[in-house]
Design a protein around this motif. Sequence first.
Motif, PDB file in Angstrom:
ATOM      1  N   GLU A 339       0.837  -1.205   0.000  1.00 36.67           N
ATOM      2  CA  GLU A 339       0.000   0.000   0.000  1.00 36.67           C
ATOM      3  C   GLU A 339       0.869   1.250   0.000  1.00 36.67           C
ATOM      4  N   TRP A 344      -1.069  -1.870  -4.274  1.00 34.99           N
ATOM      5  CA  TRP A 344      -2.244  -2.596  -3.764  1.00 34.99           C
ATOM      6  C   TRP A 344      -3.490  -1.889  -4.262  1.00 34.99           C
ATOM      7  N   ASN A 345      -4.520  -2.664  -4.607  1.00 33.90           N
ATOM      8  CA  ASN A 345      -5.745  -2.037  -5.104  1.00 33.90           C
ATOM      9  C   ASN A 345      -6.974  -2.773  -4.585  1.00 33.90           C
ATOM     10  N   GLU A 346      -8.140  -2.303  -4.949  1.00 36.91           N
ATOM     11  CA  GLU A 346      -9.394  -2.879  -4.435  1.00 36.91           C
ATOM     12  C   GLU A 346      -9.594  -4.321  -4.893  1.00 36.91           C
TER      13      GLU A 346
END
Length: 412
Positions: A339, A344-346
Amino acid sequence: MERTAMHKIQLNGLRWVAGTMLGASLAVATIGQQAIAEDDYEWPRYFNVITPAVGTGNHSLAVAWTTELSSQTPTRVRVLPAPNGFSRASWLNTDEGRIALMQASEYYDQMDAVDGFASRDGGPADTRAIALAMVTPWGYMVRGDSDIESIHDIGPGTRIAYAGSSAFLLVGIDALLAYLDLDHDEVELVEVGSFGANTAVVTEGRADVAITGPVAGPSYEAEASPHSIRWLELPEPAEDPEAYERYRNVNLGYVPMEVSSGAGTAHGLNMDHAFQMYHVRGDDDPDFVYHLVKWMDEAYDSFKGDFTHAHMMSMDNLKLFLEHGAMQPLHEGAIRYLEEKGGWNEAFQERQEALVELAQSRVASYQEAMALAADQGINVSPGNESWVNFWQQYREENGIAQPYGELVRALD
């Protein structure tokens, strides 16, 4: 006088060398302390990293990066080679080591508690991936002078190396037979007791085919042997969709790609690749994991040339693992660093939550099954047929008979 003068020259030379080495050591220590001073994290005094046996690529890789870690931080790391994947899982669960190497196919077998994983300490456990070790190709190898040109040439009577010490090698052979629609008793399984012997039986002419990896040390040795070796390409799914589906239903947790690493005889061929990951226990300290992953990234240039395949331990390859669809959940400390780096993503978070839910549900089921078995006086051991049958019946009665790898695959 000559001897005295020479002695003084030698002594002064030794003093100069010692002084130079001490100065260099102090310089390195100063640099290390400066780096540590930027972050007041208190490293553990020591920890163990559990790897495959000495002589394997992953053991050598761990020696390479842990040596650098020990020289750049106050922590001291011991590389602890285990005889097989069952032991690596058990040792991590019993705190013999803090980090253990595991690839997806082994993780799936552990979560299903098959074969040697059907033990009290080595069965389903909530472990989390923290970093990528290597992206390793795995495929079917024959001797260079073999008449076998493709996997379609394998048939009744073919002598196939069968390594009982390694779950994923056994599964790889079972997948090959599934593709060819062959049973065990239609071929000649040549049982071997170690990873090295799994390759040696082919080069020595005692077996026709083995599953192994081009990046493995024994493969380089086999390639240099008098008859050399060849690799059998994994057919594309469109060639025979039904056969490929049978193969993939057995051999889960791999990504087919073109080989670009390891023994040159395999380069350019289509083979399954495993993302081999370092795991910790799910309840391990997030600060420890965060700082270790951060160090691996920031110190990458210092160890990437220390071993042939150390360059694979990059953040880019960790992101590749996520983009292909993470096959094991990540530890929150690793996620924290990703993050921070914008990696990092949804979509990754959504998959992470699904993977954690699957893992924790399976662990709870296994714990309940062991407790019920104990109430009936059944000893939890992979060698105890009563326990093996009890676990299988429990899975069927509780709706968890579907292979764990298929549950993960269904998330795609």
